[in-house]
Design a protein around this motif. Structure first.
Motif, PDB file in Angstrom:
ATOM      1  N   PRO A  55       0.830  -1.211   0.000  1.00  0.00           N
ATOM      2  CA  PRO A  55       0.000   0.000   0.000  1.00  0.00           C
ATOM      3  C   PRO A  55       0.863   1.259   0.000  1.00  0.00           C
ATOM      4  O   PRO A  55       1.908   1.299   0.663  1.00  0.00           O
ATOM      5  N   ASP A  56       0.440   2.250  -0.761  1.00  0.00           N
ATOM      6  CA  ASP A  56       1.077   3.579  -0.797  1.00  0.00           C
ATOM      7  C   ASP A  56       2.546   3.539  -1.242  1.00  0.00           C
ATOM      8  O   ASP A  56       3.307   4.470  -0.973  1.00  0.00           O
ATOM      9  N   TYR A  57       2.953   2.480  -1.916  1.00  0.00           N
ATOM     10  CA  TYR A  57       4.364   2.315  -2.309  1.00  0.00           C
ATOM     11  C   TYR A  57       4.841   3.463  -3.203  1.00  0.00           C
ATOM     12  O   TYR A  57       5.973   3.916  -3.111  1.00  0.00           O
ATOM     13  N   TYR A  58       3.958   3.904  -4.105  1.00  0.00           N
ATOM     14  CA  TYR A  58       4.345   4.974  -5.034  1.00  0.00           C
ATOM     15  C   TYR A  58       3.813   6.348  -4.588  1.00  0.00           C
ATOM     16  O   TYR A  58       3.786   7.281  -5.378  1.00  0.00           O
ATOM     17  N   GLY A  59       3.372   6.456  -3.342  1.00  0.00           N
ATOM     18  CA  GLY A  59       2.779   7.693  -2.835  1.00  0.00           C
ATOM     19  C   GLY A  59       1.406   7.390  -2.262  1.00  0.00           C
ATOM     20  O   GLY A  59       0.892   6.279  -2.429  1.00  0.00           O
TER      21      GLY A  59
END
Ligand SMILES: CC(C)(COP(=O)(O)OP(=O)(O)OC[C@H]1O[C@@H](n2cnc3c(N)ncnc32)[C@H](O)[C@@H]1OP(=O)(O)O)[C@@H](O)C(=O)NCCC(=O)NCCS
Length: 151
Positions: free
Chosen positions: A134-138
């Motif tokens: 989750p939220d790895y790229y923002g």
């Protein structure tokens, strides 16, 4: 005709400039590419795809820290004008072949959850989704972790 060769330091300004257009939100800098390419043929395998005029139209790279370690695919991209012609598949196959030469048990990558073209490519080459970040790229932009067992 598309040809493929190892990425060299002289390619970096062009690749970094294309990178800004393709990965608008979080492009790699020239410095990041320099660090990667300085290890090319050792712990890294970076290649470029070139058109008939020898212009770079795609690139891809992978990391394998040591013989027998797992391989990570770090990047793969093709300019929009030349997509859907098998260029990424050719480069991905080269990365997988390299991982075999490094005796990697497994090959890993992260891909944005919404990036259907890339996921379709990876699945067609035998990768499977193994987890989600989750939220790895923002905020709100999840990654899928995919892997392929090399046996
Ligand atoms: C993902 C990307 C690298 C694919 O490059 P490409 O050269 O167009 O891919 P290929 O032509 O080799 O396609 C191989 C397979 O991928 C899948 N694929 C590629 N583009 C697709 C699309 N737009 N829709 C659905 N499937 C697609 C198909 O399964 C295709 O096989 P097929 O042509 O036999 O059906 C390219 O779209 C790109 O550069 N995107 C932006 C950067 C990016 O997202 N990189 C991946 C980061 S994880």
């Amino acid at each position: 005709m598309i040809t493929y060769r190892a990425m060299i330091a002289l390619d970096i300004p062009v690749v970094a400039s294309l990178e800004k257009e393709i990965f608008k939100d979080d492009p790699w800098s020239m410095g990041q590419f320099k660090e990667e390419v300085s290890n090319n043929g050792i712990t890294r395998h970076y290649l470029v795809a070139c058109d008939a005029q020898h212009q770079i139209v795609g690139w891809a790279g992978a990391l394998c820290a040591a013989d027998g370690a797992n391989t990570d695919i770090l990047t793969i991209a093709v300019v929009p004008e030349l997509r859907m012609r098998g260029i990424a598949r050719h480069m991905l196959t080269s990365l997988i072949d390299w991982a075999y030469t490094k005796n990697s048990p497994q090959i890993f990558l992260e891909v944005e959850k919404n990036n259907q073209p890339a996921q379709a490519l990876y699945i067609s080459e035998g990768f499977e989704i193994i987890s989600q970040r989750p939220d790895y790229y923002g905020a709100g932009i999840d990654a899928l972790v995919m892997s392929k067992v090399l046996t």
